[in-house]
Design an enzyme around this catalytic site. Structure first.
Site, PDB file in Angstrom:
ATOM      1  N   ASP A 102       0.862  -1.384  -0.112  1.00 39.15           N
ATOM      2  CA  ASP A 102      -0.059   0.157   0.032  1.00 39.15           C
ATOM      3  C   ASP A 102       0.904   1.234   0.089  1.00 39.15           C
ATOM      4  O   ASP A 102       1.437   1.726   0.912  1.00 39.15           O
ATOM      5  CB  ASP A 102      -0.786   0.006   1.324  1.00 39.15           C
ATOM      6  CG  ASP A 102      -2.101   0.841   1.096  1.00 39.15           C
ATOM      7  OD1 ASP A 102      -2.160   1.584   0.270  1.00 39.15           O
ATOM      8  OD2 ASP A 102      -2.396   1.575   2.156  1.00 39.15           O
ATOM      9  N   ILE A 104      -2.296   7.624  -9.206  1.00 35.98           N
ATOM     10  CA  ILE A 104      -1.829   8.537  -8.221  1.00 35.98           C
ATOM     11  C   ILE A 104      -2.746   9.887  -8.012  1.00 35.98           C
ATOM     12  O   ILE A 104      -2.747  10.557  -9.257  1.00 35.98           O
ATOM     13  CB  ILE A 104      -0.117   8.847  -8.493  1.00 35.98           C
ATOM     14  CG1 ILE A 104       0.508   7.514  -8.180  1.00 35.98           C
ATOM     15  CG2 ILE A 104       0.262   9.771  -7.583  1.00 35.98           C
ATOM     16  CD1 ILE A 104       1.946   7.660  -8.328  1.00 35.98           C
ATOM     17  N   CYS A 145      -7.823  12.110  -1.871  1.00 36.93           N
ATOM     18  CA  CYS A 145      -6.498  12.353  -2.108  1.00 36.93           C
ATOM     19  C   CYS A 145      -6.021  13.602  -2.630  1.00 36.93           C
ATOM     20  O   CYS A 145      -6.683  14.155  -3.522  1.00 36.93           O
ATOM     21  CB  CYS A 145      -5.933  11.088  -2.986  1.00 36.93           C
ATOM     22  SG  CYS A 145      -4.410  11.248  -3.248  1.00 36.93           S
ATOM     23  N   GLY A 167     -12.678   3.443  -2.996  1.00 33.29           N
ATOM     24  CA  GLY A 167     -12.725   3.806  -1.816  1.00 33.29           C
ATOM     25  C   GLY A 167     -13.937   4.384  -1.159  1.00 33.29           C
ATOM     26  O   GLY A 167     -14.836   3.946  -0.428  1.00 33.29           O
ATOM     27  N   TYR A 201     -15.360   9.549   6.167  1.00 35.21           N
ATOM     28  CA  TYR A 201     -14.580   8.839   5.371  1.00 35.21           C
ATOM     29  C   TYR A 201     -13.223   9.805   5.202  1.00 35.21           C
ATOM     30  O   TYR A 201     -13.309  10.909   4.856  1.00 35.21           O
ATOM     31  CB  TYR A 201     -15.043   8.911   3.819  1.00 35.21           C
ATOM     32  CG  TYR A 201     -14.349   8.347   2.887  1.00 35.21           C
ATOM     33  CD1 TYR A 201     -13.727   7.206   2.856  1.00 35.21           C
ATOM     34  CD2 TYR A 201     -14.363   8.999   1.500  1.00 35.21           C
ATOM     35  CE1 TYR A 201     -12.943   6.840   1.746  1.00 35.21           C
ATOM     36  CE2 TYR A 201     -13.476   8.826   0.384  1.00 35.21           C
ATOM     37  CZ  TYR A 201     -12.887   7.514   0.524  1.00 35.21           C
ATOM     38  OH  TYR A 201     -12.117   7.050  -0.369  1.00 35.21           O
ATOM     39  N   GLU A 233      -5.730   7.683   3.637  1.00 36.61           N
ATOM     40  CA  GLU A 233      -4.603   7.090   4.558  1.00 36.61           C
ATOM     41  C   GLU A 233      -3.498   8.022   4.560  1.00 36.61           C
ATOM     42  O   GLU A 233      -2.625   8.067   5.373  1.00 36.61           O
ATOM     43  CB  GLU A 233      -4.333   6.069   3.563  1.00 36.61           C
ATOM     44  CG  GLU A 233      -5.126   4.916   4.032  1.00 36.61           C
ATOM     45  CD  GLU A 233      -5.407   4.300   5.526  1.00 36.61           C
ATOM     46  OE1 GLU A 233      -4.573   3.749   5.970  1.00 36.61           O
ATOM     47  OE2 GLU A 233      -6.745   4.603   6.101  1.00 36.61           O
ATOM     48  N   ARG A 291       2.563   4.840   4.132  1.00 37.06           N
ATOM     49  CA  ARG A 291       2.110   4.870   2.744  1.00 37.06           C
ATOM     50  C   ARG A 291       2.905   5.998   2.008  1.00 37.06           C
ATOM     51  O   ARG A 291       2.726   6.096   0.812  1.00 37.06           O
ATOM     52  CB  ARG A 291       0.425   4.907   3.021  1.00 37.06           C
ATOM     53  CG  ARG A 291      -0.059   5.111   1.495  1.00 37.06           C
ATOM     54  CD  ARG A 291      -1.670   4.929   1.422  1.00 37.06           C
ATOM     55  NE  ARG A 291      -2.325   5.377   0.385  1.00 37.06           N
ATOM     56  CZ  ARG A 291      -2.473   4.757  -0.587  1.00 37.06           C
ATOM     57  NH1 ARG A 291      -1.993   3.452  -0.795  1.00 37.06           N
ATOM     58  NH2 ARG A 291      -3.315   4.978  -1.619  1.00 37.06           N
ATOM     59  N   GLU A 303      -1.525  14.345   2.692  1.00 38.41           N
ATOM     60  CA  GLU A 303      -1.725  13.967   1.278  1.00 38.41           C
ATOM     61  C   GLU A 303      -3.425  13.399   1.074  1.00 38.41           C
ATOM     62  O   GLU A 303      -3.674  12.945   0.162  1.00 38.41           O
ATOM     63  CB  GLU A 303      -0.820  13.029   0.638  1.00 38.41           C
ATOM     64  CG  GLU A 303       0.554  13.616   0.672  1.00 38.41           C
ATOM     65  CD  GLU A 303       1.394  12.523  -0.315  1.00 38.41           C
ATOM     66  OE1 GLU A 303       0.998  12.106  -1.249  1.00 38.41           O
ATOM     67  OE2 GLU A 303       2.552  12.434   0.145  1.00 38.41           O
ATOM     68  N   ASN A 305     -24.411  -3.161 -24.684  1.00 41.89           N
ATOM     69  CA  ASN A 305     -24.644  -2.194 -25.699  1.00 41.89           C
ATOM     70  C   ASN A 305     -23.313  -2.114 -26.420  1.00 41.89           C
ATOM     71  O   ASN A 305     -23.350  -1.541 -27.652  1.00 41.89           O
ATOM     72  CB  ASN A 305     -24.795  -0.639 -25.030  1.00 41.89           C
ATOM     73  CG  ASN A 305     -26.097  -0.535 -24.482  1.00 41.89           C
ATOM     74  OD1 ASN A 305     -26.087   0.348 -23.232  1.00 41.89           O
ATOM     75  ND2 ASN A 305     -27.240  -1.017 -25.043  1.00 41.89           N
ATOM     76  N   GLU A 316     -24.262  18.183 -22.459  1.00 43.92           N
ATOM     77  CA  GLU A 316     -25.229  17.479 -23.186  1.00 43.92           C
ATOM     78  C   GLU A 316     -25.690  16.287 -22.688  1.00 43.92           C
ATOM     79  O   GLU A 316     -26.868  15.737 -22.936  1.00 43.92           O
ATOM     80  CB  GLU A 316     -24.903  17.583 -24.762  1.00 43.92           C
ATOM     81  CG  GLU A 316     -25.919  17.161 -25.545  1.00 43.92           C
ATOM     82  CD  GLU A 316     -25.276  16.843 -26.773  1.00 43.92           C
ATOM     83  OE1 GLU A 316     -25.683  17.540 -27.903  1.00 43.92           O
ATOM     84  OE2 GLU A 316     -24.339  15.951 -27.154  1.00 43.92           O
TER      85      GLU A 316
END
EC number: 1.1.1.205
Length: 503
Positions: free
Chosen positions: A261, A313, A319, A381, A405, A408, A418, A431, A460, A485
């Site tokens: 991660d 990223i 994020c 997420g 919510y 990380e 991370r 971040e 489709n 549109e």
């Protein structure tokens, strides 16, 4: 001299699918959404295949044990977040693997000299209402009886009642021998109208318990993602710091797949981590890597031995890597670039490495676009954070029910591993943000609705499988005017009448 890309990068919102020929068999009920999770040789099959192309993100606010169980029931997989102690993460993995195993090792056990208060405490801790009574209070002690809610005293305040005085004794229990097959155990449960069937050995030691609720649930969930022992599949996130301690604990707990991660996976630290896993476990332990946003990053992690590779990223809703560090790439462009390199790698080596699009999904049709562009599955997420099964609390804000919510990379998660490149120094800025998302109810109903849209769009395009979609899809860039549109315009939508302001 720096390398410049002349073409701007794009998001999923800037693309549409052009319809293809829909044959008479192109109906949603015929669509197969199965997809490989880990790499495989040409002509062979992946050792792990998802039944739906959705996985939940490696986040504190998304992937706990309840989410993992709910998603596995629908055919996807969760990656239990690694921004916690090794012991607690391993316990979550263990809980998922033992939630529905067909033959379940009892985690609710008491001795006969314990009290009703002990039974209540265990039931509250495990959320299980069937408590085994064994001679030593262990999962495999000599079975002496069972305590269920039907055995509770009429007066629930009598918490000092001895277990031996309230339990259903062994002599009155219906049991089965440990050689009994699951189908036979379910038949006994059905014929005897039982809620639980203890499985014992020749010496009356408790081995397992088979529950009626698991049989009933399996009749409803035909798409469950399970292993050879009928246990739910579950993944787990790891980092590039404590992997030497964390990985063995997760493997011991039963994790089916791991994933490094990191916000930036184009790193020697990931190569070192994968190398250590390969040296210790060979190919038995499956591990994904990422995140990357171009073909060069893919090639690096592929050569390092990754079983799947994550793309993205800065595209997640919480994020802020791009605005904090100026690092990232539009998610659609990143997927297109990485998929091209993946396909080239497959032609050169005969090894197919699945890629995961992680981030940038705002609308359900973005899922279909990501798959059409070549992603094998999608990590989400915000989408999953909205559901009842996410591990965060519900709050009411201005009359609307919301769920918390957070990213990380936020200070709340405090998961600096991370968001660095390894070594001892940690970053001192965020971040990710801390936020709310609208509560959307149960996972099952929402996933079913989203995948019905995906299936309909595939029809489709004249596709009944994800590989067919990827080979038949016709994808076009759209202008900003085309985007306007495409939605409701030049009318007042009835449920938005209170928001209407004349120009």
């Amino acid at each position: 001299m720096a390398k410049y890309y002349n073409e701007p990068c794009h998001t999923f919102n800037e693309y549409l699918l052009i319809p293809g020929l829909s044959t008479v068999d192109c109906i949603p009920s015929n669509v197969n959404l199965s997809t490989p999770l880990v790499k495989f040789q040409k002509g062979q099959q992946s050792e792990i295949n998802l039944k739906i192309p959705l996985v939940s993100a490696i986040m504190q606010s998304v992937s706990g044990e309840k989410m993992a169980i709910a998603l596995a029931r629908e055919g996807g997989i969760s990656f239990i977040f690694g921004s916690q102690s090794i012991e607690s993460q391993a316990a979550m993995v263990h809980a998922v693997k033992n939630f529905k195993a067909g033959f379940v090792v009892s985690d609710s056990n008491v001795k006969p000299d314990q009290t009703f208060a002990d039974v209540l405490a265990i039931s509250q801790r495990t959320t299980h209402n069937t408590v085994a009574v064994t001679d030593d209070g262990t999962p495999h002690g000599v079975l002496l009886g069972l305590v269920t809610q039907r055995d509770y005293p009429i007066d629930l305040t009598q918490t000092e009642t001895k277990v031996s005085d309230m339990m259903t004794p062994f002599s009155k229990l219906v049991t089965a021998h440990q050689d009994t097959k699951l189908s036979e155990a379910n038949k006994i449960i059905w014929e005897k109208k039982l809620n639980a069937l203890p499985i014992i050995d020749d010496d009356q030691h408790l081995r397992y318990i088979v529950f009626r609720k698991d049989y009933d649930r399996s009749q409803v969930c035909h798409n469950e993602l399970v292993d050879s022992q009928k246990r739910y599949l579950v993944g787990a996130g790891i980092n590039t710091r404590d992997f030497r301690e964390r990985v063995p604990a997760l493997v011991e707990a039963g994790a089916d797949v791991l994933c490094i991660d990191s916000s930036d996976g184009f790193s020697e630290w990931q190569k070192i981590t994968i190398g250590w896993i390969r040296e210790k476990y060979g190919d038995k332990v499956k591990v994904g890597a990422g995140n990357i946003v171009d073909g060069e990053g893919f090639r690096y992690l592929a050569d390092a031995g990754a079983d799947f590779i994550k793309i993205g990223i800065g595209g997640g809703s919480i994020c802020i890597t791009r605005e904090q560090k100026g690092i990232g790439r539009g998610q659609a462009t990143a997927v297109i670039d990485v998929v091209a390199e993946r396909n080239k790698y497959f032609e050169e080596t005969g090894i197919y490495i699945p890629v995961c699009s992680d981030g940038g999904i705002v609308y359900d049709y973005h899922m279909t676009l990501a798959l059409a562009m070549g992603a094998d599955f999608i990590m989400l997420g915000r989408y999953f954070a909205r559901f009842e099964e996410s591990p965060t609390r519900k709050v009411t804000i201005n009359g609307s029910v919301m769920k918390e919510y957070w990213g990380e990379g936020s200070s709340r998660a405090r998961n600096w591993q991370r968001y660095d490149l390894g070594g001892k120094q940690k970053l001192s800025f965020e971040e990710g943000v801390d936020s709310y998302v609208p509560y959307a109810g149960k996972l099952k109903d929402n996933v079913e609705a989203s995948l019905n849209k995906v299936k309909s769009t595939m029809c489709n395009c004249g596709a009944l499988t994800i590989p067919q979609l990827q080979s038949k899809a016709k994808i076009t860039l759209v202008s900003s005017v085309s985007i306007v549109e495409g939605g409701a315009h030049d009318v007042i939508v009835k449920d938005r009448i209170n928001d209407y302001h004349p120009k």
